[in-house]
Motif scaffolding. Structure first.
Motif, PDB file in Angstrom:
ATOM      1  N   LYS A 120      18.417  32.235   5.100  1.00 55.16           N
ATOM      2  CA  LYS A 120      18.820  33.427   4.338  1.00 55.16           C
ATOM      3  C   LYS A 120      19.001  33.114   2.852  1.00 55.16           C
ATOM      4  O   LYS A 120      19.465  32.030   2.492  1.00 55.16           O
ATOM      5  CB  LYS A 120      20.126  33.963   4.896  1.00 55.16           C
ATOM      6  CG  LYS A 120      19.918  34.761   6.155  1.00 55.16           C
ATOM      7  CD  LYS A 120      21.139  35.573   6.458  1.00 55.16           C
ATOM      8  CE  LYS A 120      20.827  36.542   7.583  1.00 55.16           C
ATOM      9  NZ  LYS A 120      22.004  37.270   8.008  1.00 55.16           N
ATOM     10  N   VAL A 123      19.387  35.396  -1.223  1.00 51.67           N
ATOM     11  CA  VAL A 123      19.487  36.722  -1.850  1.00 51.67           C
ATOM     12  C   VAL A 123      18.103  37.152  -2.350  1.00 51.67           C
ATOM     13  O   VAL A 123      17.415  36.382  -3.018  1.00 51.67           O
ATOM     14  CB  VAL A 123      20.511  36.711  -3.003  1.00 51.67           C
ATOM     15  CG1 VAL A 123      20.475  38.021  -3.781  1.00 51.67           C
ATOM     16  CG2 VAL A 123      21.903  36.470  -2.453  1.00 51.67           C
ATOM     17  N   GLU A 130      21.157  28.551  -5.548  1.00 46.72           N
ATOM     18  CA  GLU A 130      20.767  28.692  -4.138  1.00 46.72           C
ATOM     19  C   GLU A 130      19.898  27.502  -3.715  1.00 46.72           C
ATOM     20  O   GLU A 130      19.981  27.023  -2.590  1.00 46.72           O
ATOM     21  CB  GLU A 130      20.065  30.039  -3.898  1.00 46.72           C
ATOM     22  CG  GLU A 130      21.002  31.202  -4.166  1.00 46.72           C
ATOM     23  CD  GLU A 130      20.589  32.539  -3.568  1.00 46.72           C
ATOM     24  OE1 GLU A 130      19.795  32.566  -2.620  1.00 46.72           O
ATOM     25  OE2 GLU A 130      21.090  33.564  -4.080  1.00 46.72           O
ATOM     26  N   ILE A 167      27.662  34.436  -2.246  1.00 51.21           N
ATOM     27  CA  ILE A 167      26.652  35.445  -1.922  1.00 51.21           C
ATOM     28  C   ILE A 167      26.951  36.768  -2.644  1.00 51.21           C
ATOM     29  O   ILE A 167      26.068  37.394  -3.223  1.00 51.21           O
ATOM     30  CB  ILE A 167      26.587  35.680  -0.394  1.00 51.21           C
ATOM     31  CG1 ILE A 167      26.167  34.384   0.303  1.00 51.21           C
ATOM     32  CG2 ILE A 167      25.607  36.791  -0.035  1.00 51.21           C
ATOM     33  CD1 ILE A 167      26.245  34.438   1.803  1.00 51.21           C
ATOM     34  N   ARG A 197      24.595  38.841  -5.105  1.00 48.59           N
ATOM     35  CA  ARG A 197      24.136  40.209  -4.772  1.00 48.59           C
ATOM     36  C   ARG A 197      24.473  41.165  -5.922  1.00 48.59           C
ATOM     37  O   ARG A 197      23.705  42.045  -6.266  1.00 48.59           O
ATOM     38  CB  ARG A 197      24.779  40.693  -3.472  1.00 48.59           C
ATOM     39  CG  ARG A 197      24.232  39.972  -2.245  1.00 48.59           C
ATOM     40  CD  ARG A 197      24.696  40.604  -0.958  1.00 48.59           C
ATOM     41  NE  ARG A 197      23.801  41.672  -0.549  1.00 48.59           N
ATOM     42  CZ  ARG A 197      24.035  42.956  -0.690  1.00 48.59           C
ATOM     43  NH1 ARG A 197      25.146  43.375  -1.241  1.00 48.59           N
ATOM     44  NH2 ARG A 197      23.161  43.855  -0.294  1.00 48.59           N
ATOM     45  N   HIS A 235      20.111  38.630   2.726  1.00 46.38           N
ATOM     46  CA  HIS A 235      21.427  38.650   3.386  1.00 46.38           C
ATOM     47  C   HIS A 235      21.723  40.032   3.956  1.00 46.38           C
ATOM     48  O   HIS A 235      22.028  40.193   5.113  1.00 46.38           O
ATOM     49  CB  HIS A 235      22.513  38.266   2.386  1.00 46.38           C
ATOM     50  CG  HIS A 235      22.532  36.805   2.089  1.00 46.38           C
ATOM     51  ND1 HIS A 235      23.045  35.884   2.954  1.00 46.38           N
ATOM     52  CD2 HIS A 235      22.065  36.105   1.030  1.00 46.38           C
ATOM     53  CE1 HIS A 235      22.922  34.667   2.449  1.00 46.38           C
ATOM     54  NE2 HIS A 235      22.315  34.783   1.273  1.00 46.38           N
ATOM     55  N   ARG A 236      21.634  41.062   3.103  1.00 46.47           N
ATOM     56  CA  ARG A 236      21.975  42.423   3.561  1.00 46.47           C
ATOM     57  C   ARG A 236      21.230  43.411   2.671  1.00 46.47           C
ATOM     58  O   ARG A 236      21.480  43.464   1.471  1.00 46.47           O
ATOM     59  CB  ARG A 236      23.482  42.653   3.444  1.00 46.47           C
ATOM     60  CG  ARG A 236      23.949  43.994   3.967  1.00 46.47           C
ATOM     61  CD  ARG A 236      25.462  43.972   4.229  1.00 46.47           C
ATOM     62  NE  ARG A 236      26.220  43.560   3.056  1.00 46.47           N
ATOM     63  CZ  ARG A 236      26.702  44.409   2.153  1.00 46.47           C
ATOM     64  NH1 ARG A 236      26.506  45.705   2.271  1.00 46.47           N
ATOM     65  NH2 ARG A 236      27.378  43.966   1.110  1.00 46.47           N
TER      66      ARG A 236
END
Ligand code: BGC
Length: 793
Positions: free
Chosen positions: A64, A66, A93, A299, A303, A355-356
């Motif tokens: 995972k 971003v 990262e 994270i 984001r 991630h989301r």
């Protein structure tokens, strides 16, 4: 680690092995010499580190990371500080994931909006692309992670990218296609440069001594390592001789003995190999001598940065009736499944596992905005027009409607080019149907590159979101509702339609000889002479505020002016400086971007902006003189809000060579680039006949041919099927269970890669004897094929 001392201890074989990867992502390690492996990972808008099974085009899952906005969007920020921040975050990262070198950024010029990989590239303009890339590289490398500037060079299409030759005149090559690389290299010195797959004027980039040694290493003084694009290497001895330091991925020493022999027989000098090995050791040294050791990153902070980049880059293309920003209390209807299932990144080697992901609807929910939603179409079946009726039946009189449309992965991906700028027909039809019910229409777009907009005159507002990364949905809502004042401007022109693009008649059609007939006249350099062909010009983007440009001053090479935000919101304006060369002895675009700045202003605040030009800004490459030069004269300087919105003009005298005009200088298409250039124009420009397509028919196949080229032969047809099976076997899943997109990208890669390169990349599973046998069969030579198949090598 002392690279020179280690080099002195290495054997010939060790040096050769150091210059060829160990596997898909790592270099060879030599524990007895204290040389560790280093690890590469894609880039460029997130870290794609694969774990376990390794491929380079997205077939296997990655860890995972971003998903930041892709380059097509982040470029619209025109904000070097923001790109630096993005680089820093990516660097962090990488540290957390134990990645040493991140494969990006991509600075290939957007020659045509149809290139399927434009989402990964910044701009049609070399100055903008080069400066943004330099900032990104500085950011990544500030964390002691290396960048890899790619794809060097002239890789401007996906069709036959492994085999085609980009045939370009010297002027366009220097001033357009090499220029962003030169800028980024001189400003930011990336640790590595990745050579491209294609040929340039007939010579593969990987064995192009003019490109890699003469230009990059000698003229530009580049001191980092040149690595191959994955599978771009050809003959290792020839590649090393040309200056290509590291071949990726590894080839199990396929060429080891031939390189040893080349050195023993003097065909390749050991000094040249030593230089490559030393560059590699210096790269490894930078990777191991790190002081930064972040083992994790925050994270949420990353984001938020992804959201900030999207907010600062989204482009308000049109807002004629000031429908935006929307009123929080107005009942809103959202139509379009892309609002619910967003397309936020591209596909292929840059595809990462986010991630989301938040959609536009998630953004509305988060901001507690009341809305109703209708799908209008299904992303899965864009041939189905059934949803339109139901969607528009729910529109109330004069209601404000957001219609979310765009391109899906099927339209744009690595390895493929589009054939048209059209949106899926269901999207165009949907917008027309909505416009027939209400005049308050906001179109929001998700796409990696320009689309044609036949409905543009009928809609009030258009917001270009490109591929905005995992936090794109909320960022769009922030702009739609005025929490953020839009400040992005286009980093590329939006042509009216396909035909408007100068290279359209040949783009993706020429098979292995791609002739850049238009020379330097791409993007605004062409549209400035053909203004009726552009819908939204380069550098265009609206704000909810108005900015005043006043008080122009010049002091020698410095030009300054005041910029005031007249309100009603705080906001940012991107100011642009263009120059026009006055020469009458050579051809020039009507203007070229030289400087830009993004200026933040509160309401009623005024700031002074100063641009200082230098001699280099007036230099161009002359085909006639075969070198770069500056012509003396009165240059026209423009301070503009976009390439077509000029706020000030002034003259500036520049010293240089005399403009050697002769009365009988014959005029050509390039002096007045209206309409399309003809073959004869290009032949006169280059002084050579247009190169002939290389035959790809029975009898002409070699190890440099591809399965795709053999598709009309019996064995070719068998191989098309075999490739599908091989990919399924590799992931141990039936076709139906494999992600469509990753499968298509990998399939196209396998079919369009020359057999020789497949041998190198196959880790020994695709043997030369088998490949040679296939070539013989395709050429209709059964006996020779049988003899090859019986060999074991
Ligand atoms: C792409 C590169 C990428 C490399 C490694 C190639 O196919 O062209 O951009 O960095 O694969 O994944």
């Amino acid at each position: 680690m002392d690279p020179k001392a280690i080099l002195a201890k290495m054997t010939l074989v060790e040096k050769i092995r150091l210059c060829s990867g160990k596997d898909a992502w790592q270099t060879e390690d030599f524990p007895h010499l204290d040389i560790p492996s280093i690890r590469f990972s894609d880039g460029p808008h997130g870290v794609r580190k694969t774990s376990g099974k390794e491929d380079h085009l997205g077939l296997f899952e990655s860890e995972k990371a971003v998903a930041f906005p892709t380059a097509s969007l982040s470029a619209c920020s025109w904000d070097v500080d923001l790109l630096y921040e993005m680089g820093q975050a990516l660097g962090e990262e990488c540290l957390a994931l134990n990645v040493d070198v991140l494969l990006g950024p991509g600075v290939n010029m957007k020659r045509s909006p149809l290139c399927g990989r434009n989402f990964e590239y910044f701009s049609e303009d070399p100055v903008l692309a080069g400066n943004l890339a330099a900032a990104w590289i500085h950011g990544v490398q500030s964390k002691e992670i290396g960048a890899s500037l790619k794809h060097f060079a002239a890789n401007n299409q996906e069709t036959n990218r492994m085999t085609s030759s980009s045939n370009i005149d010297d002027r366009a090559l220097h001033d357009l296609y090499l220029r962003p690389f030169e800028i980024a290299i001189k400003q930011a010195n990336p640790w590595t440069v990745m050579c491209s797959y294609n040929r340039i004027n007939g010579v593969s980039s990987s064995k192009n001594a003019w490109l890699l040694s003469d230009t990059l290493k000698s003229v530009w003084n580049y001191d980092g390592a040149v690595i191959s694009d994955w599978g771009a290497g050809h003959d290792r001895s020839e590649d090393i001789a040309a200056g290509m330091d590291l071949e990726m991925p590894g080839n199990q020493q396929y060429y080891l003995s031939s390189v040893v022999k080349a050195i023993q027989t003097g065909k390749l000098s050991e000094a040249r190999l030593n230089e490559s090995a030393l560059r590699m050791l210096k790269l490894i040294q930078k990777c191991v001598d790190k002081e930064n050791t972040h083992s994790s990153y925050d994270i949420d902070t990353h984001r938020l940065l992804a959201r900030k980049i999207a907010q600062s880059s989204i482009v308000l293309l049109k807002n004629d009736t000031q429908l935006l920003p929307l009123n929080l209390n107005e009942p809103i209807l959202v139509i379009g499944e892309l609002a619910k299932i967003p397309r936020y990144q591209g596909s292929g080697s840059s595809r990462i596992r986010p991630h989301r992901v938040e959609s536009l609807l998630d953004g509305l929910d988060e901001a507690k905005i009341q809305y109703t939603y209708q799908a209008g179409y299904s992303i899965e079946d864009l041939e189905d027009f059934e949803g339109i009726e139901q969607a528009i039946s729910s529109i109330l009189p004069d209601q404000t409607v957001i219609v979310f449309v765009g391109l899906t992965d099927k339209y744009e991906r690595e390895g493929f080019d589009r054939t048209s700028m059209q949106l899926p027909p269901v999207h165009d039809r949907l917008i027309e149907a909505v416009c027939a019910k209400t005049k308050n229409v906001v179109v929001v777009l998700a796409n990696g590159a320009p689309v044609s907009m036949p409905w543009e005159p009928n809609v009030s507002s258009i917001l270009e979101g490109y591929l905005p990364g995992e936090a794109g949905g909320p960022a769009l809502v922030d702009v739609l509702y005025g929490k953020v004042n839009p400040s992005g401007k286009l980093a590329e022109s939006f042509p009216i339609d396909d035909e408007a693009v100068v290279c359209f008649p040949h783009f993706g059609i020429e098979r292995n000889q791609v002739n850049y007939r238009e020379s330097i006249f791409t993007g605004y350099r062409y549209f400035d002479a053909n203004p009726h062909l552009v819908r939204f010009p380069f550098g265009h983007g609206l704000s909810y505020s108005t900015f005043r440009y006043s008080n122009l001053q010049r002091n020698e090479m410095s030009i300054s002016f005041d910029l005031t935000n007249l309100g009603p919101y705080a906001g940012s304006e991107i100011v642009q400086l263009y120059i026009q060369n006055p020469s009458r002895s050579d051809f020039f675009p009507r203007q070229e971007l030289k400087r830009f700045a993004k200026v933040n202003l509160n309401v009623n605040e005024t700031r002074n902006v100063t641009f200082t030009l230098n001699e280099e800004d007036f230099r161009y490459y002359s085909n006639k003189h075969k070198r770069s030069r500056i012509v003396a004269g009165e240059y026209d300087i423009r301070i503009s809000a976009s390439s077509t919105d000029i706020r000030f003009r002034l003259k500036l005298h520049v010293d240089g060579e005399r403009d050697d005009v002769t009365e009988n200088n014959p005029k050509s298409w390039y002096d007045d680039p209206i309409g399309k250039p003809r073959e004869i124009d290009f032949e006169r420009l280059t002084g050579k006949p247009i190169p002939k397509e290389i035959s790809t028919s029975k009898g002409s196949f070699t190890l440099d041919s591809t399965f795709d080229e053999m598709r009309d032969t019996w064995i070719g047809r068998r191989m098309l099927k075999a490739v599908d099976k091989m990919l399924c076997d590799a992931v141990k899943k039936p076709r139906a269970e494999i992600d469509d997109d990753a499968f298509e990208v990998m399939r196209s890669f396998s079919l369009t890669t020359p057999l020789r390169n497949l041998i190198l990349m196959s880790n020994g599973s695709f043997k030369e004897s088998l490949a040679t046998g296939i070539v013989h069969l395709a050429n209709g030579k059964g006996v020779q094929a049988l003899i090859s198949f019986l060999k074991k090598k």
